[in-house]
Design a protein around this motif. Sequence first.
Motif, PDB file in Angstrom:
ATOM      1  N   UNK A 160      45.728  51.919  32.223  1.00 21.86           N
ATOM      2  CA  UNK A 160      45.880  51.622  30.673  1.00 21.86           C
ATOM      3  C   UNK A 160      44.498  51.060  30.347  1.00 21.86           C
ATOM      4  N   UNK A 161      44.299  51.482  28.673  1.00 23.43           N
ATOM      5  CA  UNK A 161      43.138  50.001  28.525  1.00 23.43           C
ATOM      6  C   UNK A 161      44.147  48.763  28.650  1.00 23.43           C
ATOM      7  N   UNK A 162      44.812  48.840  28.649  1.00 21.92           N
ATOM      8  CA  UNK A 162      45.170  47.425  28.713  1.00 21.92           C
ATOM      9  C   UNK A 162      46.200  46.586  29.805  1.00 21.92           C
ATOM     10  N   UNK A 163      45.138  47.552  30.788  1.00 23.98           N
ATOM     11  CA  UNK A 163      46.011  47.003  32.044  1.00 23.98           C
ATOM     12  C   UNK A 163      44.449  45.849  32.324  1.00 23.98           C
ATOM     13  N   UNK A 164      44.956  44.974  32.769  1.00 19.28           N
ATOM     14  CA  UNK A 164      43.775  43.578  33.615  1.00 19.28           C
ATOM     15  C   UNK A 164      43.867  43.847  35.011  1.00 19.28           C
ATOM     16  N   UNK A 165      42.902  44.585  34.972  1.00 15.12           N
ATOM     17  CA  UNK A 165      42.024  44.219  36.628  1.00 15.12           C
ATOM     18  C   UNK A 165      42.281  43.219  37.090  1.00 15.12           C
ATOM     19  N   UNK A 166      42.632  43.307  38.722  1.00 12.06           N
ATOM     20  CA  UNK A 166      43.286  42.128  39.595  1.00 12.06           C
ATOM     21  C   UNK A 166      41.289  42.143  40.122  1.00 12.06           C
ATOM     22  N   UNK A 167      41.309  40.435  40.587  1.00 13.01           N
ATOM     23  CA  UNK A 167      39.749  39.974  40.875  1.00 13.01           C
ATOM     24  C   UNK A 167      39.959  40.186  42.858  1.00 13.01           C
ATOM     25  N   UNK A 168      41.357  40.395  43.116  1.00 16.05           N
ATOM     26  CA  UNK A 168      40.970  40.689  44.719  1.00 16.05           C
ATOM     27  C   UNK A 168      42.029  40.984  45.513  1.00 16.05           C
ATOM     28  N   UNK A 169      42.631  41.981  46.517  1.00 10.31           N
ATOM     29  CA  UNK A 169      43.423  42.421  46.930  1.00 10.31           C
ATOM     30  C   UNK A 169      43.359  42.026  48.315  1.00 10.31           C
ATOM     31  N   UNK A 170      44.953  41.243  48.371  1.00  8.19           N
ATOM     32  CA  UNK A 170      45.003  40.673  50.218  1.00  8.19           C
ATOM     33  C   UNK A 170      45.255  41.426  50.962  1.00  8.19           C
ATOM     34  N   UNK A 171      45.378  41.867  51.873  1.00  6.46           N
ATOM     35  CA  UNK A 171      46.396  42.663  52.441  1.00  6.46           C
ATOM     36  C   UNK A 171      45.389  42.776  53.546  1.00  6.46           C
ATOM     37  N   UNK A 172      46.539  43.447  55.180  1.00  3.33           N
ATOM     38  CA  UNK A 172      46.346  42.715  56.504  1.00  3.33           C
ATOM     39  C   UNK A 172      44.949  44.052  56.387  1.00  3.33           C
ATOM     40  N   UNK A 173      44.449  43.539  57.321  1.00  4.96           N
ATOM     41  CA  UNK A 173      42.856  44.525  57.914  1.00  4.96           C
ATOM     42  C   UNK A 173      42.603  44.286  57.155  1.00  4.96           C
ATOM     43  N   UNK A 174      42.439  43.674  55.700  1.00  5.50           N
ATOM     44  CA  UNK A 174      41.193  44.105  54.675  1.00  5.50           C
ATOM     45  C   UNK A 174      39.497  43.485  54.865  1.00  5.50           C
TER      46      UNK A 174
END
Length: 162
Positions: A148-162
């Motif tokens: 939604x318009x209230x959601x703030x995007x994340x700068x980075x997502x860390x996960x296995x094998x990213x």
Amino acid sequence: VIAHPKYQESRRIAIFLSMPDEVQTEEIIKDIFKQGKECFIPRYKPQSNHMDMLKLSSAEDISSLALTSWNILQPSDDDTAREEALAGGGLDLIFMPGLGFDKKGNRLGRGKGYYDTYLERCMKHPRGKPYTIALAFREQICESVPVTENDVPIDEILYEDC
């Protein structure tokens, strides 16, 4: 996580106390204290979307926290001695939980908007918005997640094998 440049350069770090179905954060919390950094954890206010990030004094301090009805450890409401991050020097980095993520930085939380409203408050702090890193399992990475318009995007997502 511990070798990540943003983690290395950050002094004031907020991190969630993981639930059984989330990436476990205990070792990261221990390292925050080992490195002499400051550690802040969420305190959620039920029946609202308000969350504060309160300072832990040590990794052992976690054992003194109260268990909420959601089965989450957090400082109790009458615990007024802890520093709230935005009342002080702000934050450099926030590690964020979530149920699902997409590669555009969108995050599906648990539906209350706690982190989004907290990040809005961070933007009003003199230090501005901290860098945000989501900790995820590979299975949580989706083609897209609803936003939604209230959601703030994340700068980075860390996960296995990213």
